[in-house]
Every structure is written in C-alpha cells, then in structure tokens.
Write an enzyme that holds these catalytic residues in place. Structure first.
Site, mmCIF file in Angstrom:
data_model
loop_
_atom_site.group_PDB
_atom_site.id
_atom_site.type_symbol
_atom_site.label_atom_id
_atom_site.label_comp_id
_atom_site.label_asym_id
_atom_site.label_seq_id
_atom_site.Cartn_x
_atom_site.Cartn_y
_atom_site.Cartn_z
ATOM 1 N N GLU A 12 0.828 -1.213 0.000
ATOM 2 C CA GLU A 12 0.000 0.000 0.000
ATOM 3 C C GLU A 12 0.862 1.264 0.000
ATOM 4 O OE1 GLU A 12 -3.987 -1.795 2.181
ATOM 5 O OE2 GLU A 12 -2.328 -1.156 3.448
ATOM 6 N N ASP A 196 -11.456 -7.402 -2.735
ATOM 7 C CA ASP A 196 -12.182 -8.684 -2.610
ATOM 8 C C ASP A 196 -13.585 -8.403 -2.078
ATOM 9 O OD1 ASP A 196 -10.277 -8.359 -0.010
ATOM 10 O OD2 ASP A 196 -12.230 -9.199 0.546
HETATM 11 N N1 ADE Z 1 -8.853 -5.806 3.588
HETATM 12 C C1 ADE Z 1 -9.095 -6.175 2.324
HETATM 13 N N2 ADE Z 1 -9.951 -7.214 2.275
HETATM 14 C C2 ADE Z 1 -10.266 -7.500 3.554
HETATM 15 C C3 ADE Z 1 -11.097 -8.481 4.167
HETATM 16 N N3 ADE Z 1 -11.775 -9.359 3.434
HETATM 17 N N4 ADE Z 1 -11.165 -8.508 5.513
HETATM 18 C C4 ADE Z 1 -10.472 -7.603 6.254
HETATM 19 N N5 ADE Z 1 -9.669 -6.675 5.733
HETATM 20 C C5 ADE Z 1 -9.566 -6.614 4.393
#
Ligand code: ADE
Length: 230
Positions: A12, A196
């Site tokens: 990041e 995601d």
């Molecule tokens: N950051 C990106 N995806 C995530 C997830 N599924 N759970 C927690 N933090 C995240």
C-alpha cells in the site's frame, strides 16, 4: 502543515514512495518512517503493519512524534455493498470497530463507555476527494467502513457487519486511525480500493488484486495531496 500518508502493508505504501522519489528514512518505535517533500508540501509516510494495534501506534507516532497535522490513509478493503467491485474506490464518511463487543453489559456493538460507535472523517478532506474523483473521471463512493482485527472471508460475518453497522466496506485499520485522529484533533481521510468481496474467495481475490487496487488508491491519494491547501 505536514501531511501524513499511511497504509497498513508494504504494497500500500510502495507506489507512494515511488511517486515521491526521494525521502529520508527515520527508524522509530520499531518501524520505518519516510520524511519527504512532495510538490512543495512536507509529508511523512509509513506503513503500520496490519491491524488496529499497529495502526494506532503508527497514527499516534505520525502525529505526536513527526508533527503531522492532517492524515490520509490509502489501502485496500473488502466490499460489503454489492455496488462495490474490485478496484472501485470508497472514502469513509464514518467508521466503526465491528469486533468491539461489550454487549453483555447492554451496550451496542462497537461501543464502549465514553467512546462512540462511529468516528466521523473530515468533511473538507472528503470534499477534496470528490473533486479529485471529478478531475480523474473516476467514480468514488462515500460510505461507512467497518474495521476489525479479522480478515473476513465469510459471507455470514460480512452480512452481519453490513447489517449491524450499515457498512459498505470492511478492513483492519481505518477506525483505529480515526479514533487517534479524533482524540488528537487531526483531520483525517480513509480511502480504500476494493480487493475482494469478503466472501469465501476473499483470500484468493485479495492476493490477486492487492497490488493493482493498492496502486489505484495510492494514485488517488497523491492527487488529493496536490489539492490540499498549504
Ligand atoms: N482488507 C481487504 N480485504 C479485507 C477483508 N476481506 N477482511 C479484512 N480486511 C480486508
């Protein structure tokens, strides 16, 4: 004025360091901090490591030790809102800790006495984010972000977080950074690009899209730095 830019993971922060070009590295409290100038603005950068504790430490250090007067967070998040797809950007209106639970004493989830369920981000920085989105012709969603010390890869947990906090996205640092900034009276902005959908495929999607989504967020945040009056 000094702007802090933080992420949680190396992926990041790396695109931001690359854009900045040259910087001085200072080691402090078990972490590396990067001091630089960007387009005439003093900036200080760091990635905290994952989670609420490390992000609390880093946000506090950026402000109390390095003298940051505004804080921008750039990184990735899991989508809760079905509107949000991989790569999409969201800026937090307010944030809550989804794993903070003293409901046994009759309090709502996310609440402790003398605290608040939601921490509001800075309106002026959010407005700048919307201006950048217009300039870049990129959609930017405003919404609630829920934070907890869990990588959520479970539809049921994700839906519970969405319903309980009316949250649009989830991640692992934003609310703790918000609590620090609110207590120290430092305007802050939490920007995330989706990696995601926090479902059973989340870990695979995260691994696949972490770098590209982190880059999208980083590019956006650097445009915000240029627009902040100094
Ligand atoms: N950051 C990106 N995806 C995530 C997830 N599924 N759970 C927690 N933090 C995240």
């Amino acid at each position: 004025m000094k702007i802090a830019i933080m992420g949680a993971m190396p992926e990041e922060l790396e695109p931001i360091l690359k854009e900045v070009g040259s910087y001085k590295i200072v080691e402090y409290a078990g972490n590396k901090y990067y001091e630089a100038q960007y387009k005439g603005v003093d900036i200080v950068l760091a990635y905290s490591k994952i989670g609420k504790v490390f992000s609390t430490l880093t946000a506090t250090t950026l402000i109390e030790h390095f003298g940051a007067t505004k804080l921008l967070f750039s990184g990735v998040a899991g989508a809760i809102s079905p509107e949000l797809k991989v790569g999409d950007l969201i800026v937090a209106t307010k944030l809550a800790q989804h794993d903070l639970d003293i409901t046994a004493f009759g309090h709502p989830f996310g609440y402790v006495p003398e605290g608040a369920v939601y921490i509001e981000s800075d309106e002026a920085l959010r407005k700048i984010a919307q201006e950048v989105a217009a300039d870049m012709q990129t959609p930017l969603k405003e919404g609630i972000i829920a934070t907890g010390d869990q990588f959520v890869a479970n539809e049921e947990r994700k839906n519970w977080i969405g319903e309980t906090f009316n949250a649009d996205a989830l991640e692992m640092e934003g609310a703790s950074v918000g609590v620090v900034c609110d207590a120290l009276d430092i305007p802050f902005c939490i920007l995330r690009s989706i990696s995601d959908a926090a479902d059973m495929d989340a870990s695979f999607s995260f691994d696949e899209f972490l770098e590209t989504s982190a880059l999208r967020s980083a590019e956006f945040i650097m445009k915000m730095v240029e627009k902040i009056e100094h």
